[in-house]
Design an enzyme around this catalytic site. Structure first.
Site, mmCIF file in Angstrom:
data_model
loop_
_atom_site.group_PDB
_atom_site.id
_atom_site.type_symbol
_atom_site.label_atom_id
_atom_site.label_comp_id
_atom_site.label_asym_id
_atom_site.label_seq_id
_atom_site.Cartn_x
_atom_site.Cartn_y
_atom_site.Cartn_z
ATOM 1 N N SER A 133 0.885 -1.183 0.000
ATOM 2 C CA SER A 133 0.000 0.000 0.000
ATOM 3 C C SER A 133 0.910 1.216 0.000
ATOM 4 O O SER A 133 2.025 1.159 0.541
ATOM 5 C CB SER A 133 -0.864 -0.006 1.258
ATOM 6 N N TYR A 146 -1.932 -0.320 10.587
ATOM 7 C CA TYR A 146 -2.061 -0.741 9.175
ATOM 8 C C TYR A 146 -0.843 -0.297 8.358
ATOM 9 O O TYR A 146 -0.228 -1.098 7.652
ATOM 10 C CB TYR A 146 -3.348 -0.164 8.577
HETATM 11 N N1 LIG Z 1 -8.756 -1.059 -0.815
HETATM 12 C C1 LIG Z 1 -7.748 -0.218 -0.741
HETATM 13 O O1 LIG Z 1 -7.929 1.027 -0.773
HETATM 14 C C2 LIG Z 1 -6.332 -0.753 -0.684
HETATM 15 C C3 LIG Z 1 -5.275 0.152 -0.921
HETATM 16 C C4 LIG Z 1 -3.963 -0.313 -0.877
HETATM 17 C C5 LIG Z 1 -3.710 -1.637 -0.565
HETATM 18 N N2 LIG Z 1 -4.758 -2.501 -0.311
HETATM 19 C C6 LIG Z 1 -4.423 -3.880 0.022
HETATM 20 O O2 LIG Z 1 -4.971 -4.729 -0.958
HETATM 21 C C7 LIG Z 1 -5.201 -6.030 -0.404
HETATM 22 C C8 LIG Z 1 -6.625 -6.475 -0.751
HETATM 23 O O3 LIG Z 1 -7.523 -5.552 -0.176
HETATM 24 P P1 LIG Z 1 -8.974 -5.283 -0.783
HETATM 25 O O4 LIG Z 1 -9.140 -3.811 -0.887
HETATM 26 O O5 LIG Z 1 -9.206 -6.138 -1.956
HETATM 27 O O6 LIG Z 1 -9.853 -5.760 0.481
HETATM 28 P P2 LIG Z 1 -11.149 -6.686 0.592
HETATM 29 O O7 LIG Z 1 -12.074 -6.420 -0.535
HETATM 30 O O8 LIG Z 1 -11.639 -6.507 1.997
HETATM 31 O O9 LIG Z 1 -10.550 -8.168 0.419
HETATM 32 C C9 LIG Z 1 -9.702 -8.709 1.388
HETATM 33 C C10 LIG Z 1 -9.419 -10.158 1.037
HETATM 34 O O10 LIG Z 1 -8.551 -10.711 2.039
HETATM 35 C C11 LIG Z 1 -9.083 -11.952 2.467
HETATM 36 N N3 LIG Z 1 -8.732 -12.236 3.849
HETATM 37 C C12 LIG Z 1 -8.856 -11.438 4.935
HETATM 38 N N4 LIG Z 1 -8.492 -12.097 6.043
HETATM 39 C C13 LIG Z 1 -8.127 -13.348 5.646
HETATM 40 C C14 LIG Z 1 -7.662 -14.494 6.327
HETATM 41 N N5 LIG Z 1 -7.489 -14.506 7.662
HETATM 42 N N6 LIG Z 1 -7.394 -15.619 5.621
HETATM 43 C C15 LIG Z 1 -7.574 -15.630 4.269
HETATM 44 N N7 LIG Z 1 -8.004 -14.567 3.567
HETATM 45 C C16 LIG Z 1 -8.278 -13.444 4.256
HETATM 46 C C17 LIG Z 1 -10.593 -11.807 2.309
HETATM 47 O O11 LIG Z 1 -11.189 -13.085 2.146
HETATM 48 P P3 LIG Z 1 -12.139 -13.820 3.219
HETATM 49 O O12 LIG Z 1 -12.781 -12.768 4.066
HETATM 50 O O13 LIG Z 1 -13.074 -14.591 2.349
HETATM 51 O O14 LIG Z 1 -11.196 -14.698 3.970
HETATM 52 C C18 LIG Z 1 -10.677 -11.014 1.000
HETATM 53 O O15 LIG Z 1 -10.632 -11.879 -0.088
HETATM 54 C C19 LIG Z 1 -4.933 -5.899 1.083
HETATM 55 O O16 LIG Z 1 -3.649 -6.395 1.369
HETATM 56 C C20 LIG Z 1 -4.989 -4.401 1.328
HETATM 57 O O17 LIG Z 1 -4.198 -4.016 2.431
HETATM 58 C C21 LIG Z 1 -6.056 -2.089 -0.364
#
Ligand SMILES: NC(=O)c1ccc[n+]([C@@H]2O[C@H](COP(=O)([O-])OP(=O)(O)OC[C@H]3O[C@@H](n4cnc5c(N)ncnc54)[C@H](OP(=O)(O)O)[C@@H]3O)[C@@H](O)[C@H]2O)c1
Length: 228
Positions: A133, A146
């Site tokens: 991120s 975070y």
């Molecule tokens: N959204 C943003 O603005 C943003 C910006 C920069 C970076 N990111 C990064 O991008 C990545 C994905 O985020 P996203 O925005 O796509 O979030 P999201 O829509 O909330 O998806 C998160 C994913 O992580 C999985 N997950 C969470 N806890 C888990 C566990 N204990 N075991 C296995 N899987 C788990 C969830 O699956 P289940 O709940 O089905 O397990 C889900 O598939 C993250 O690393 C986040 O920090 C996001």
């Protein structure tokens, strides 16, 4: 001929799901997350488009769960994407929220990465992509834990890259700005934010480099942020 395997954690929704769909033309997808129904839906969508997807239900914070689904899998690509965020002032963070962020965003890298590395090392090829991120480099209010986890995964990725490059294994970290997903608590996706598909395209570009070229760190942002 069967396609190489790409393991994607957090593939049930958001960025991970978009990466799975984006890579499915070239790779057999091994989709890891806890939500079986969403993984089954992803499998149907990939199969409908002519691809192959194995839903692997696992909690990345549970070493035995990770071992159970990933051991013996001969993956060419790993996208370490699963992540959680409780975005709030430090004094409002609970110990459980702190631990969960450290466990999912950082500690899980240990078990997941070690599970897929042995065949890559034996084959002298593979690519590990970590979703970081921009907060790993640029802190923000509410991100005390975070942002620290994302700083840690950047340091982890660079160290691992230096360690593995001579073994023919690439390590990259893709650092997105805000993305329109259902990510985290206390975090509201902005209408101007990047799409998950834009991040998936960036991951695909990082993976598609020629054999002797490595994009180690990529930062991807939306071009124009509206003035307040
Ligand atoms: N959204 C943003 O603005 C943003 C910006 C920069 C970076 N990111 C990064 O991008 C990545 C994905 O985020 P996203 O925005 O796509 O979030 P999201 O829509 O909330 O998806 C998160 C994913 O992580 C999985 N997950 C969470 N806890 C888990 C566990 N204990 N075991 C296995 N899987 C788990 C969830 O699956 P289940 O709940 O089905 O397990 C889900 O598939 C993250 O690393 C986040 O920090 C996001």
């Amino acid at each position: 001929m069967s396609k190489p395997i790409a393991v994607i954690t957090g593939a049930s929704r958001g960025i991970g799901r978009a990466v799975a769909l984006r890579l499915a033309a070239e790779f057999e997808i091994a989709a890891v997350a806890r939500s079986r129904d969403q993984l089954d839906e992803l499998r149907r969508e990939i199969e409908h488009a002519g691809g192959v997807c194995r839903p692997l239900v696992a909690d990345v914070t549970d070493p035995r769960s990770v071992e159970g689904v990933l051991s013996g899998l001969d993956a060419q690509v790993l996208v370490n994407n699963a992540g959680v965020g409780s975005i709030k002032p430090f004094m409002e963070l609970t110990r459980d929220e702190w631990r969960q962020m450290v466990d999912v965003n950082f500690n899980a890298m240990f078990d997941v990465t070690r599970a897929v590395l042995p065949p890559m090392i034996a084959r002298k090829s593979g690519h590990i992509v970590v979703i970081g991120s921009i907060s790993g480099r640029s802190a923000f209010v509410g991100g005390s834990c975070y942002a620290a986890t994302k700083s840690a995964v950047n340091a982890f990725s660079e160290s691992l890259m230096l360690e593995l490059r001579d073994s023919g294994i690439k390590v990259s970290v893709v650092n997105p700005g805000s993305v329109t997903t259902s990510f985290g608590s206390g975090w509201s996706a902005k209408s101007w934010a990047l799409s998950a598909e834009a991040v998936a395209d960036a991951v695909a570009q990082v993976i598609a480099t020629p054999p002797n070229v490595l994009i180690h760190r990529m930062e991807i942002r939306t071009l124009t942020v509206p003035k307040k």
